[in-house]
Design a protein around this motif. Structure first.
Motif, PDB file in Angstrom:
ATOM      1  N   GLU A 183       9.405  -2.876 -13.760  1.00 61.41           N
ATOM      2  CA  GLU A 183       9.822  -1.527 -14.170  1.00 61.41           C
ATOM      3  C   GLU A 183       8.682  -0.805 -14.886  1.00 61.41           C
ATOM      4  OE1 GLU A 183      13.379   0.619 -16.806  1.00 61.41           O
ATOM      5  OE2 GLU A 183      13.357  -1.549 -16.516  1.00 61.41           O
ATOM      6  N   LEU A 184       7.993  -1.520 -15.753  1.00 59.20           N
ATOM      7  CA  LEU A 184       6.874  -0.927 -16.494  1.00 59.20           C
ATOM      8  C   LEU A 184       5.726  -0.556 -15.541  1.00 59.20           C
ATOM      9  CD1 LEU A 184       5.615  -0.184 -19.223  1.00 59.20           C
ATOM     10  CD2 LEU A 184       4.758  -2.551 -19.372  1.00 59.20           C
ATOM     11  N   LEU A 185       5.444  -1.445 -14.598  1.00 64.25           N
ATOM     12  CA  LEU A 185       4.357  -1.214 -13.652  1.00 64.25           C
ATOM     13  C   LEU A 185       4.629   0.015 -12.775  1.00 64.25           C
ATOM     14  CD1 LEU A 185       1.789  -2.041 -12.105  1.00 64.25           C
ATOM     15  CD2 LEU A 185       3.215  -3.608 -10.753  1.00 64.25           C
ATOM     16  N   LEU A 186       5.834   0.097 -12.232  1.00 63.28           N
ATOM     17  CA  LEU A 186       6.147   1.207 -11.332  1.00 63.28           C
ATOM     18  C   LEU A 186       6.254   2.541 -12.060  1.00 63.28           C
ATOM     19  CD1 LEU A 186       8.726  -0.479  -8.904  1.00 63.28           C
ATOM     20  CD2 LEU A 186       6.290  -0.070  -8.555  1.00 63.28           C
ATOM     21  N   SER A 187       6.562   2.477 -13.334  1.00 65.52           N
ATOM     22  CA  SER A 187       6.613   3.732 -14.107  1.00 65.52           C
ATOM     23  C   SER A 187       5.235   4.337 -14.299  1.00 65.52           C
ATOM     24  CB  SER A 187       7.255   3.472 -15.478  1.00 65.52           C
ATOM     25  OG  SER A 187       6.399   2.677 -16.307  1.00 65.52           O
ATOM     26  N   LYS A 188       4.199   3.487 -14.164  1.00 66.84           N
ATOM     27  CA  LYS A 188       2.818   3.954 -14.329  1.00 66.84           C
ATOM     28  C   LYS A 188       2.185   4.352 -13.000  1.00 66.84           C
ATOM     29  CE  LYS A 188       1.903   1.025 -18.377  1.00 66.84           C
ATOM     30  NZ  LYS A 188       1.079  -0.104 -18.888  1.00 66.84           N
ATOM     31  N   ASN A 189       2.803   3.913 -11.883  1.00 62.23           N
ATOM     32  CA  ASN A 189       2.204   4.156 -10.558  1.00 62.23           C
ATOM     33  C   ASN A 189       2.357   5.612 -10.121  1.00 62.23           C
ATOM     34  OD1 ASN A 189       0.942   1.861  -9.784  1.00 62.23           O
ATOM     35  ND2 ASN A 189       2.143   1.576  -7.913  1.00 62.23           N
ATOM     36  N   GLN A 246       0.829  -1.212   0.000  1.00 61.56           N
ATOM     37  CA  GLN A 246       0.000   0.000   0.000  1.00 61.56           C
ATOM     38  C   GLN A 246       0.860   1.257   0.000  1.00 61.56           C
ATOM     39  OE1 GLN A 246      -2.500  -0.808   3.392  1.00 61.56           O
ATOM     40  NE2 GLN A 246      -3.821  -2.219   2.244  1.00 61.56           N
ATOM     41  N   LYS A 247       2.022   1.193   0.655  1.00 63.42           N
ATOM     42  CA  LYS A 247       2.938   2.325   0.645  1.00 63.42           C
ATOM     43  C   LYS A 247       3.504   2.582  -0.755  1.00 63.42           C
ATOM     44  CE  LYS A 247       4.424   2.004   5.476  1.00 63.42           C
ATOM     45  NZ  LYS A 247       5.553   1.732   6.401  1.00 63.42           N
ATOM     46  N   MET A 248       3.420   1.557  -1.612  1.00 66.42           N
ATOM     47  CA  MET A 248       3.902   1.705  -2.983  1.00 66.42           C
ATOM     48  C   MET A 248       2.766   1.994  -3.964  1.00 66.42           C
ATOM     49  SD  MET A 248       6.770  -1.361  -3.054  1.00 66.42           S
ATOM     50  CE  MET A 248       7.332  -0.941  -4.723  1.00 66.42           C
ATOM     51  N   GLY A 249       1.563   2.196  -3.418  1.00 70.31           N
ATOM     52  CA  GLY A 249       0.441   2.589  -4.260  1.00 70.31           C
ATOM     53  C   GLY A 249      -0.469   1.469  -4.708  1.00 70.31           C
ATOM     54  N   PHE A 250      -0.352   0.295  -4.083  1.00 72.12           N
ATOM     55  CA  PHE A 250      -1.214  -0.835  -4.439  1.00 72.12           C
ATOM     56  C   PHE A 250      -2.243  -1.073  -3.330  1.00 72.12           C
ATOM     57  CE2 PHE A 250       2.943  -1.575  -6.427  1.00 72.12           C
ATOM     58  CZ  PHE A 250       2.565  -1.638  -7.763  1.00 72.12           C
TER      59      PHE A 250
END
Length: 400
Positions: free
Chosen positions: A394-400, A358-362
């Motif tokens: 890498e792709l996922l976190l670039s969108k978060n 959750q701290k990472m936006g999920f």
């Protein structure tokens, strides 16, 4: 190791080393019975393992020491984790020469096991034995014989020590078989591989102290040099299953898989060829390596850093990326990614795991974006799955 030099390489117990050095001095002064004189005292440093073979203990590092081998059986470990899974028996049936690099040869059990394993093969066997500690290989001469092949190793070591002027008397009554050549190299393994240009090995036995104690022989840069020395289907075999070791092998361009499990302890095999890997990594281990900070490998760019520098370099990198570009490894989070949190019975653990993501936006560990990220072709070799997961992350976190 001298406690005043915390960055020096880890070796056997310092008192043990001093006694071996006394033996050298006495033989240099013409004392023919020097080894016999110190035999009982050196025996006090030998640790008998469960299969009747012996091991030694290291000096302390961070107030802890470790043994050179498993206490379940030093010779058993040599066979089960190095020699048998090396596939050298199959290669010996098709080749005239087998070449092996034995890194951190210690007291010679891996080589002894290899000679026994191939004793009925009509093949030339050449082994480059690399050991940084002169006193460790010299101790081999004091290890009680448990098989004839170990006496061949002793003879090769004694001949080397006499040639170099450390010993002066032939005491080992053995002769190497005509098809066996054992080359003794007392040096840092990093220097050996860096200066090795004309060699190609059918197997590499990688047997240093643990990664936490000896990271210099588990770095991406060291593995990259080793890769250059392998035949196309050769295996690197090591007893450790540590994530940074496996990650380092992958970053060096190698395929990785599970090594044999002996007494609940697994190892790792690596090769240039995916086809040489029999047992892939579990998807749980793949997630840990690809997605979390614990999978960050050791780096040693010039193959010359001391162990503290290598450890600190990795630790700093972990701090930089943890919960930012990679999932934290806390509470084994990567192994739970994609699972239904309701299946975790421990309420406290469930809350912690969900809190990390959750701290990472999920939303939770089974957030649909995480589940989608984990969707890779599990029929691919372990290396390819790890690289695919890294790319997805890498792709996922670039969108978060």
């Amino acid at each position: 190791m001298n406690n005043e030099d915390e960055s020096s390489r880890l070796e056997i117990n310092s008192q043990h080393k001093k006694i071996i050095q006394e033996v050298f001095e006495l033989e240099a002064n013409g004392h023919k019975d020097a080894r016999e004189l110190f035999k009982d005292e050196i025996a006090g440093f030998l640790i008998r393992t469960e299969d009747g073979s012996f091991t030694l203990t290291s000096d302390e590092r961070n107030e802890e020491s470790e043994t050179l081998h498993s206490k379940f059986g030093a010779r058993t470990e040599a066979f089960e984790k190095f020699v048998i899974p090396s596939k050298l028996l199959e290669k010996a049936e098709k080749s005239t020469v087998i070449k092996v690099l034995d890194i951190c040869s210690g007291i010679g059990y891996n080589v002894s096991a290899l000679l026994d394993y191939l004793k009925d093969c009509d093949v030339q066997i050449e082994v480059d034995m690399v050991e940084s500690s002169l006193e460790t290989i010299a101790t081999t001469l004091f290890i009680p014989d448990i098989c004839e092949s170990h006496s061949y190793v002793k003879k090769a070591i004694e001949s080397y020590l006499i040639e170099k002027g450390y010993l002066h008397f032939n005491k080992v009554l053995s002769t190497l078989p005509s098809n066996v050549k054992l080359n003794i190299n007392v040096c840092d393994a990093r220097d050996f591989v860096r200066n090795c240009y004309d060699k190609e090995y059918d197997a590499v036995f990688l047997d240093p102290f643990s990664p936490a104690k000896c990271p210099e022989l588990y770095s991406v840069d060291f593995f990259t040099k080793l890769k250059e020395l392998l035949t196309p289907d050769a295996l690197i075999l090591t007893y450790t299953a540590a994530s940074p070791v496996r990650s380092g092998l992958i970053e060096a361009g190698l395929h990785v898989g599970e090594g044999p499990r002996v007494h609940r302890s697994g190892g790792t095999v690596a090769s240039r060829s995916a086809d040489a890997i029999d047992t892939p990594l579990s998807f749980s281990d793949i997630k840990v390596i690809a997605l979390s900070d614990v999978g960050i490998p050791f780096i040693d760019p010039d193959l010359s850093s001391d162990y503290l520098t290598i450890l600190e370099r990795r630790q700093n990198q972990r701090k930089t990326c943890r919960a930012i570009t990679m999932f934290p490894s806390s509470n084994k989070l990567p192994r739970y990614l994609g699972l239904n949190p309701d299946d975790i019975e421990d309420d406290s653990l469930r809350a912690k795991l969900n809190g990390y993501v959750q701290k990472m936006g999920f939303n939770a560990i089974n957030d649909e974006r995480i589940v989608s990220m984990l969707n890779v072709d599990t029929s691919l070799p372990s290396r390819d799955q790890i690289l695919a997961l890294k790319e997805n992350l890498e792709l996922l976190l670039s969108k978060n």
